[in-house]
Design a protein around this motif. Structure first.
Motif, PDB file in Angstrom:
ATOM      1  N   GLN A 100       0.804  -1.224   0.000  1.00 28.20           N
ATOM      2  CA  GLN A 100       0.000   0.000   0.000  1.00 28.20           C
ATOM      3  C   GLN A 100       0.839   1.278   0.000  1.00 28.20           C
ATOM      4  N   GLY A 101       2.049   1.190  -0.496  1.00 26.15           N
ATOM      5  CA  GLY A 101       2.885   2.387  -0.571  1.00 26.15           C
ATOM      6  C   GLY A 101       4.346   2.049  -0.379  1.00 26.15           C
ATOM      7  N   THR A 102       5.130   3.080  -0.211  1.00 28.97           N
ATOM      8  CA  THR A 102       6.583   2.885  -0.094  1.00 28.97           C
ATOM      9  C   THR A 102       6.978   2.250   1.233  1.00 28.97           C
ATOM     10  N   LYS A 103       6.144   2.459   2.280  1.00 30.07           N
ATOM     11  CA  LYS A 103       6.518   1.981   3.612  1.00 30.07           C
ATOM     12  C   LYS A 103       5.408   1.217   4.325  1.00 30.07           C
ATOM     13  N   LEU A 104       4.350   0.852   3.616  1.00 25.46           N
ATOM     14  CA  LEU A 104       3.238   0.149   4.244  1.00 25.46           C
ATOM     15  C   LEU A 104       2.755  -1.004   3.376  1.00 25.46           C
ATOM     16  N   SER A 105       2.365  -2.105   4.043  1.00 26.39           N
ATOM     17  CA  SER A 105       1.749  -3.238   3.356  1.00 26.39           C
ATOM     18  C   SER A 105       0.683  -3.834   4.256  1.00 26.39           C
ATOM     19  N   LEU A 106      -0.306  -4.450   3.634  1.00 25.47           N
ATOM     20  CA  LEU A 106      -1.364  -5.139   4.366  1.00 25.47           C
ATOM     21  C   LEU A 106      -1.125  -6.636   4.254  1.00 25.47           C
ATOM     22  N   ALA A 107      -1.139  -7.311   5.409  1.00 23.38           N
ATOM     23  CA  ALA A 107      -0.856  -8.745   5.427  1.00 23.38           C
ATOM     24  C   ALA A 107      -1.957  -9.502   6.160  1.00 23.38           C
ATOM     25  N   ARG A 108      -2.312 -10.660   5.636  1.00 27.39           N
ATOM     26  CA  ARG A 108      -3.319 -11.499   6.288  1.00 27.39           C
ATOM     27  C   ARG A 108      -2.636 -12.406   7.309  1.00 27.39           C
ATOM     28  N   VAL A 109      -3.286 -12.570   8.461  1.00 26.88           N
ATOM     29  CA  VAL A 109      -2.755 -13.468   9.493  1.00 26.88           C
ATOM     30  C   VAL A 109      -3.100 -14.897   9.093  1.00 26.88           C
ATOM     31  N   VAL A 110      -2.084 -15.711   8.857  1.00 29.31           N
ATOM     32  CA  VAL A 110      -2.312 -17.090   8.411  1.00 29.31           C
ATOM     33  C   VAL A 110      -2.065 -18.108   9.515  1.00 29.31           C
ATOM     34  N   LYS A 111      -1.506 -17.645  10.627  1.00 27.80           N
ATOM     35  CA  LYS A 111      -1.251 -18.555  11.755  1.00 27.80           C
ATOM     36  C   LYS A 111      -1.092 -17.726  13.026  1.00 27.80           C
ATOM     37  N   GLY A 112      -1.654 -18.230  14.125  1.00 28.05           N
ATOM     38  CA  GLY A 112      -1.480 -17.560  15.408  1.00 28.05           C
ATOM     39  C   GLY A 112      -2.307 -16.298  15.560  1.00 28.05           C
ATOM     40  N   GLU A 113      -3.539 -16.325  15.060  1.00 28.89           N
ATOM     41  CA  GLU A 113      -4.394 -15.125  15.084  1.00 28.89           C
ATOM     42  C   GLU A 113      -4.660 -14.646  16.514  1.00 28.89           C
ATOM     43  N   ASP A 114      -5.078 -15.548  17.391  1.00 31.68           N
ATOM     44  CA  ASP A 114      -5.408 -15.162  18.765  1.00 31.68           C
ATOM     45  C   ASP A 114      -4.179 -14.674  19.518  1.00 31.68           C
ATOM     46  N   GLU A 115      -3.067 -15.364  19.333  1.00 36.79           N
ATOM     47  CA  GLU A 115      -1.821 -14.978  20.019  1.00 36.79           C
ATOM     48  C   GLU A 115      -1.369 -13.588  19.589  1.00 36.79           C
ATOM     49  N   LEU A 116      -1.533 -13.300  18.289  1.00 35.16           N
ATOM     50  CA  LEU A 116      -1.118 -11.990  17.780  1.00 35.16           C
ATOM     51  C   LEU A 116      -2.003 -10.884  18.346  1.00 35.16           C
ATOM     52  N   LYS A 117      -3.305 -11.094  18.329  1.00 36.19           N
ATOM     53  CA  LYS A 117      -4.226 -10.085  18.859  1.00 36.19           C
ATOM     54  C   LYS A 117      -3.943  -9.795  20.326  1.00 36.19           C
ATOM     55  N   GLU A 118      -3.739 -10.852  21.104  1.00 40.85           N
ATOM     56  CA  GLU A 118      -3.496 -10.684  22.534  1.00 40.85           C
ATOM     57  C   GLU A 118      -2.215  -9.892  22.785  1.00 40.85           C
ATOM     58  N   ALA A 119      -1.137 -10.274  22.081  1.00 42.36           N
ATOM     59  CA  ALA A 119       0.149  -9.597  22.279  1.00 42.36           C
ATOM     60  C   ALA A 119       0.086  -8.137  21.830  1.00 42.36           C
ATOM     61  N   PHE A 120      -0.591  -7.875  20.691  1.00 38.06           N
ATOM     62  CA  PHE A 120      -0.687  -6.513  20.172  1.00 38.06           C
ATOM     63  C   PHE A 120      -1.516  -5.634  21.114  1.00 38.06           C
ATOM     64  N   ASN A 121      -2.629  -6.155  21.607  1.00 37.92           N
ATOM     65  CA  ASN A 121      -3.492  -5.383  22.497  1.00 37.92           C
ATOM     66  C   ASN A 121      -2.822  -5.118  23.845  1.00 37.92           C
ATOM     67  N   LYS A 122      -1.944  -6.008  24.277  1.00 37.91           N
ATOM     68  CA  LYS A 122      -1.215  -5.813  25.536  1.00 37.91           C
ATOM     69  C   LYS A 122      -0.060  -4.830  25.379  1.00 37.91           C
ATOM     70  N   GLY A 123       0.285  -4.517  24.126  1.00 36.53           N
ATOM     71  CA  GLY A 123       1.398  -3.607  23.897  1.00 36.53           C
ATOM     72  C   GLY A 123       2.751  -4.279  23.945  1.00 36.53           C
ATOM     73  N   ASP A 124       2.779  -5.599  23.763  1.00 38.46           N
ATOM     74  CA  ASP A 124       4.062  -6.305  23.727  1.00 38.46           C
ATOM     75  C   ASP A 124       4.880  -5.850  22.526  1.00 38.46           C
ATOM     76  N   LYS A 125       6.189  -5.913  22.642  1.00 37.48           N
ATOM     77  CA  LYS A 125       7.057  -5.560  21.519  1.00 37.48           C
ATOM     78  C   LYS A 125       7.019  -6.696  20.510  1.00 37.48           C
ATOM     79  N   LEU A 126       6.622  -6.370  19.287  1.00 42.57           N
ATOM     80  CA  LEU A 126       6.501  -7.366  18.222  1.00 42.57           C
ATOM     81  C   LEU A 126       7.377  -6.973  17.037  1.00 42.57           C
TER      82      LEU A 126
END
Length: 272
Positions: A241-267
């Motif tokens: 979606q541009g020079t510095k952005l892309s959209l990616a589909r979560v293909v594995k670990g959807e729940d784990e990713l949401k939980e870590a992102f919402n908690k503010g973990d470093k990813l």
């Protein structure tokens, strides 16, 4: 005054290094430094240029530190120069150290006037804390390799390096120094979880590229802080979606990713 200027330089470098991983580069060594110091320097500058062109790293080398002595006697000073680069690399939070060794260099004359180089270049990735080699790759050029040669030895060597650009980029830089990407946002689209990541056309990201997501934390072992990376998810780019952005589909670990992102973990995301 010099001390103040040097401190300002370090601060400036650290500010610029915040957005990209920092790499400390060591001067490349030649097995026969009295004769091959020019070739070692040409190889150093070529790898540095390729690293810079990826637009993925902040490079710290002797030029960044104000050490710009390019002459035949430089080989005798490499130990102290390299030690200073490593030391400042640690201060700036460098994640990797790049080293190179020119094992052998010889030239053959073709067509009665053109030089063709035969050489072996070993590139290494070192651990910034221990200076131990964690990965290496060997690049060889022979008399039959595609290469127009050169009227001078330096010209011929530079031509041979140019012919190796794609292999150095693919087999060393992209293989041993994978791009690290952050997650900007988590979105829902038609029942599918997607992640907006900060990599795009500038970094060569394309549709269907896959990334592995890691949760980064620190643990203390024997009094030392050690970085820990735990794999929690995988992504697949569906749209750049541009020079510095892309959209990616979560293909594995959807729940784990949401939980870590919402908690503010470093990813971080690494190209798979």
């Amino acid at each position: 005054m010099k001390k103040v200027t040097f401190i300002i330089l370090l601060i400036a470098l650290k500010v610029f290094a915040q957005d990209k991983p920092t790499i400390a580069m060591l001067s490349f060594k030649a097995s026969n430094p009295e004769e091959d110091y020019v070739e070692a320097e040409l190889a150093f500058q070529k790898v540095k240029t390729l690293l810079v062109q990826t637009n993925r790293f902040t490079i710290v080398d002797r030029e960044s530190l104000g050490i710009i002595d390019i002459e035949q006697g430089i080989q005798s000073e490499l130990t102290s120069i390299n030690a200073e680069v490593v030391r400042q690399g640690r201060i700036l939070g460098a994640e990797y150290i790049i080293n190179g060794r020119l094992v052998s260099v010889e030239y053959k004359v073709i067509a009665g006037e053109l030089y063709r180089p035969i050489f072996t270049l070993i590139l290494e990735v070192l651990d910034v804390e221990t200076s131990e080699v964690i990965n290496s790759e060997e690049f060889k050029t022979g008399i039959l390799d595609p290469n127009p040669g050169g009227v001078t030895k330096s010209e011929a060597f530079s031509s041979a390096l140019k012919a190796k650009e794609k292999k150095i980029l693919k087999n060393f830089i992209n293989k041993f120094l994978p791009e690290k990407v952050s997650i900007v946002a988590i979105e829902e689209n038609k029942g599918k979880t997607e992640a907006l990541i900060n990599t795009g056309s500038d970094s060569g990201t394309k549709k269907n590229y896959r990334f592995v997501v890691y949760k980064v934390s620190e643990i203390v072992v024997d009094g030392d802080k050690i970085k820990r990376e735990q794999q929690i998810s995988q992504l697949k780019v569906v749209e750049v979606q541009g020079t510095k952005l892309s959209l990616a589909r979560v293909v594995k670990g959807e729940d784990e990713l949401k939980e870590a992102f919402n908690k503010g973990d470093k990813l971080i995301c690494k190209l798979k």
